[in-house]
Design a protein around this motif. Structure first.
Motif, PDB file in Angstrom:
ATOM      1  N   SER A 149       7.664  -0.906   2.785  1.00  0.00           N
ATOM      2  CA  SER A 149       8.417  -1.799   3.669  1.00  0.00           C
ATOM      3  C   SER A 149       7.460  -2.650   4.490  1.00  0.00           C
ATOM      4  O   SER A 149       6.435  -2.166   4.971  1.00  0.00           O
ATOM      5  N   CYS A 150       7.820  -3.914   4.653  1.00  0.00           N
ATOM      6  CA  CYS A 150       7.030  -4.812   5.494  1.00  0.00           C
ATOM      7  C   CYS A 150       7.314  -4.531   6.964  1.00  0.00           C
ATOM      8  O   CYS A 150       8.387  -4.021   7.313  1.00  0.00           O
ATOM      9  N   PRO A 151       6.388  -4.862   7.852  1.00  0.00           N
ATOM     10  CA  PRO A 151       6.638  -4.704   9.289  1.00  0.00           C
ATOM     11  C   PRO A 151       7.843  -5.531   9.729  1.00  0.00           C
ATOM     12  O   PRO A 151       8.233  -6.498   9.066  1.00  0.00           O
ATOM     13  N   ALA A 152       8.427  -5.160  10.861  1.00  0.00           N
ATOM     14  CA  ALA A 152       9.607  -5.848  11.386  1.00  0.00           C
ATOM     15  C   ALA A 152       9.342  -7.339  11.527  1.00  0.00           C
ATOM     16  O   ALA A 152       8.284  -7.754  11.993  1.00  0.00           O
ATOM     17  N   GLY A 153      10.302  -8.131  11.114  1.00  0.00           N
ATOM     18  CA  GLY A 153      10.183  -9.571  11.226  1.00  0.00           C
ATOM     19  C   GLY A 153       9.468 -10.231  10.064  1.00  0.00           C
ATOM     20  O   GLY A 153       9.321 -11.456  10.043  1.00  0.00           O
ATOM     21  N   LYS A 154       9.039  -9.433   9.088  1.00  0.00           N
ATOM     22  CA  LYS A 154       8.341  -9.984   7.926  1.00  0.00           C
ATOM     23  C   LYS A 154       9.109  -9.692   6.648  1.00  0.00           C
ATOM     24  O   LYS A 154       9.898  -8.744   6.573  1.00  0.00           O
ATOM     25  N   VAL A 155       8.867 -10.522   5.624  1.00  0.00           N
ATOM     26  CA  VAL A 155       9.496 -10.348   4.321  1.00  0.00           C
ATOM     27  C   VAL A 155       8.423 -10.165   3.262  1.00  0.00           C
ATOM     28  O   VAL A 155       7.262 -10.548   3.455  1.00  0.00           O
ATOM     29  N   ALA A 156       8.813  -9.573   2.146  1.00  0.00           N
ATOM     30  CA  ALA A 156       7.898  -9.371   1.032  1.00  0.00           C
ATOM     31  C   ALA A 156       7.895 -10.622   0.157  1.00  0.00           C
ATOM     32  O   ALA A 156       8.940 -11.064  -0.310  1.00  0.00           O
ATOM     33  N   LEU A 157       6.710 -11.184  -0.052  1.00  0.00           N
ATOM     34  CA  LEU A 157       6.581 -12.362  -0.908  1.00  0.00           C
ATOM     35  C   LEU A 157       6.238 -11.976  -2.336  1.00  0.00           C
ATOM     36  O   LEU A 157       6.687 -12.625  -3.282  1.00  0.00           O
ATOM     37  N   SER A 158       5.428 -10.944  -2.504  1.00  0.00           N
ATOM     38  CA  SER A 158       5.015 -10.494  -3.828  1.00  0.00           C
ATOM     39  C   SER A 158       4.562  -9.051  -3.717  1.00  0.00           C
ATOM     40  O   SER A 158       4.443  -8.507  -2.618  1.00  0.00           O
ATOM     41  N   GLY A 159       4.277  -8.430  -4.847  1.00  0.00           N
ATOM     42  CA  GLY A 159       3.828  -7.047  -4.813  1.00  0.00           C
ATOM     43  C   GLY A 159       3.381  -6.568  -6.174  1.00  0.00           C
ATOM     44  O   GLY A 159       3.571  -7.234  -7.202  1.00  0.00           O
ATOM     45  N   GLY A 160       2.765  -5.384  -6.178  1.00  0.00           N
ATOM     46  CA  GLY A 160       2.291  -4.804  -7.423  1.00  0.00           C
ATOM     47  C   GLY A 160       1.893  -3.366  -7.231  1.00  0.00           C
ATOM     48  O   GLY A 160       2.229  -2.739  -6.210  1.00  0.00           O
ATOM     49  N   SER A 161       1.146  -2.832  -8.207  1.00  0.00           N
ATOM     50  CA  SER A 161       0.854  -1.397  -8.186  1.00  0.00           C
ATOM     51  C   SER A 161      -0.551  -1.090  -8.664  1.00  0.00           C
ATOM     52  O   SER A 161      -1.179  -1.865  -9.378  1.00  0.00           O
ATOM     53  N   GLU A 162      -1.035   0.064  -8.231  1.00  0.00           N
ATOM     54  CA  GLU A 162      -2.241   0.693  -8.768  1.00  0.00           C
ATOM     55  C   GLU A 162      -1.860   2.107  -9.134  1.00  0.00           C
ATOM     56  O   GLU A 162      -1.184   2.801  -8.370  1.00  0.00           O
ATOM     57  N   ARG A 163      -2.298   2.569 -10.320  1.00  0.00           N
ATOM     58  CA  ARG A 163      -1.850   3.891 -10.769  1.00  0.00           C
ATOM     59  C   ARG A 163      -2.832   4.477 -11.773  1.00  0.00           C
ATOM     60  O   ARG A 163      -3.681   3.770 -12.315  1.00  0.00           O
ATOM     61  N   GLY A 164      -2.629   5.772 -12.034  1.00  0.00           N
ATOM     62  CA  GLY A 164      -3.403   6.432 -13.067  1.00  0.00           C
ATOM     63  C   GLY A 164      -3.006   5.899 -14.433  1.00  0.00           C
ATOM     64  O   GLY A 164      -1.881   5.451 -14.651  1.00  0.00           O
TER      65      GLY A 164
END
Length: 357
Positions: A149-164
């Motif tokens: 979750s983004c901090p209050a008052g902010k929105v998510a613009l993009s995202g991704g992952s790191e994994r095994g």
């Protein structure tokens, strides 16, 4: 010809409308073409030269300059350069354009947002950009999701992952009714670590999240694009692709859409591509691998000076085990990492916003 009518002796009348007070500017001719000031025979005030009729303090007719004009030494009305006199209210980033009798504002530059569309307020499209991450352990032998979750008052613009390497991601997309979250989902045959990251920001630009869904038949390779409306650009995206052997997850070069591509190896697959679109301009930058290497390796995509990093994506061989496709915690780079035994083309991209400076 428009003749001043005293409106039954009321000196506040101008061309039939009793609305102009003593000492203020009167009729600017409107569609009349020219105005004859009552009591001043032979004197006409022409709209073409910026003249108008007004009352002086005693209620007598007089000629005066309309708004945007001032009299010169001869009494002729000349245009006021509001831009040169700093009498405009344009945003400095848009600039002022002087016009006959007034001024107009220029366009806000790329990377800014003009809510009214009049060049008077050029706000940064995004402010206080940061990368937020949540890590954990996938329990294995099941499908699970992980969300940040983004901090209050902010929105998510993009995202991704790191994994095994043993964990297969089958979804990466924006979440939450207010768009403040990013989630990833995947299957792992055994317990393995993983992390989801999101690029979060305060947004002045208008945002819309859209989705496109298509069925890819068994044995078929295809792409599914989610397009942004005219005037909008893709800042981030992803979707849900199930058992598709995914090999593309990125913005189109012109920023008009987000694309997922892959092959339906074992069965028909319904692919849902999602895109986060902003009413601003983006620069999509691509960085190719120096060589089609085998083994483990990473590529990094960055933005140029005068740009803000907001997201990224990648293309790779579906036979490669992807271990990272996400923004770095520095908030200025996108990194993709893979493990493969075969040589193939691959690249990473960054999605950047001009700062408007």
């Amino acid at each position: 010809m428009c003749i001043r009518d005293r409106c039954g002796g009321d000196p506040k009348n101008v061309c039939g409308g009793c609305a102009v007070l003593e000492g203020s500017l009167g009729d600017t001719c409107g569609g009349c073409g020219e105005l004859v000031c009552d009591g001043m025979e032979g004197l006409r005030c022409s709209c073409d030269t910026g003249d108008g009729c007004a009352f002086d303090a005693t209620g007598q007719d007089a000629c005066a300059c309309v708004d945007g004009f001032l009299p010169d030494a001869t009494g002729a009305c000349v245009d006021v350069d509001e831009c040169a006199d700093a009498a405009d209210d344009c945003d400095p980033l848009a600039g002022c354009v002087n016009e006959e009798g007034g001024f107009s504002c220029g366009e806000c530059p790329a990377g800014t947002f003009d809510a009214a569309g009049d060049g008077r307020s050029c706000a940064p499209a995004f402010e206080e950009i940061e990368v937020v991450a949540v890590g954990g352990t996938h329990p294995g032998n099941t499908s699970e999701c992980l969300e940040v979750s983004c901090p209050a008052g902010k929105v998510a613009l993009s995202g991704g992952s790191e994994r095994g390497g043993a964990l297969t991601i089958d979804a990466s997309r924006r979440g939450g009714a207010d768009g403040s979250r990013w989630l990833i989902c995947g299957f792992a045959p055994e317990s393995v670590g993983w992390e989801v990251r999101a690029v979060c920001a305060k947004s002045n630009a208008e945002l819309v999240a859209l989705e496109s869904e298509e069925l890819i038949a068994t044995g078929t390779s295809a792409c599914v694009d989610a397009a942004c409306p005219d005037g909008y650009s893709a800042v981030g995206g992803g979707g849900a692709w199930g058992d598709l052997a995914l090999d593309h997850n990125h913005a189109l070069p012109d920023g008009s859409a987000w694309r997922l591509c892959g092959t339906a190896v074992n069965a028909d697959v319904t692919v849902k591509t999602s895109v986060v679109c902003a009413k601003t301009t983006t620069n999509v930058r691509r960085f190719d691998a120096d060589s089609n290497m085998r083994g483990e390796g990473c590529l990094i995509g960055t933005c140029e000076e005068g740009e803000l990093f907001v997201g990224g994506g990648a293309s790779w061989n579906s036979q490669a085990a992807m271990t990272e496709n996400a923004p770095l915690s520095t908030g200025v780079e996108w990194r993709v990492c893979r493990q493969t035994t075969s040589e193939s083309d691959w690249w990473v991209q960054s999605v950047c916003i001009p700062t408007g400076d």
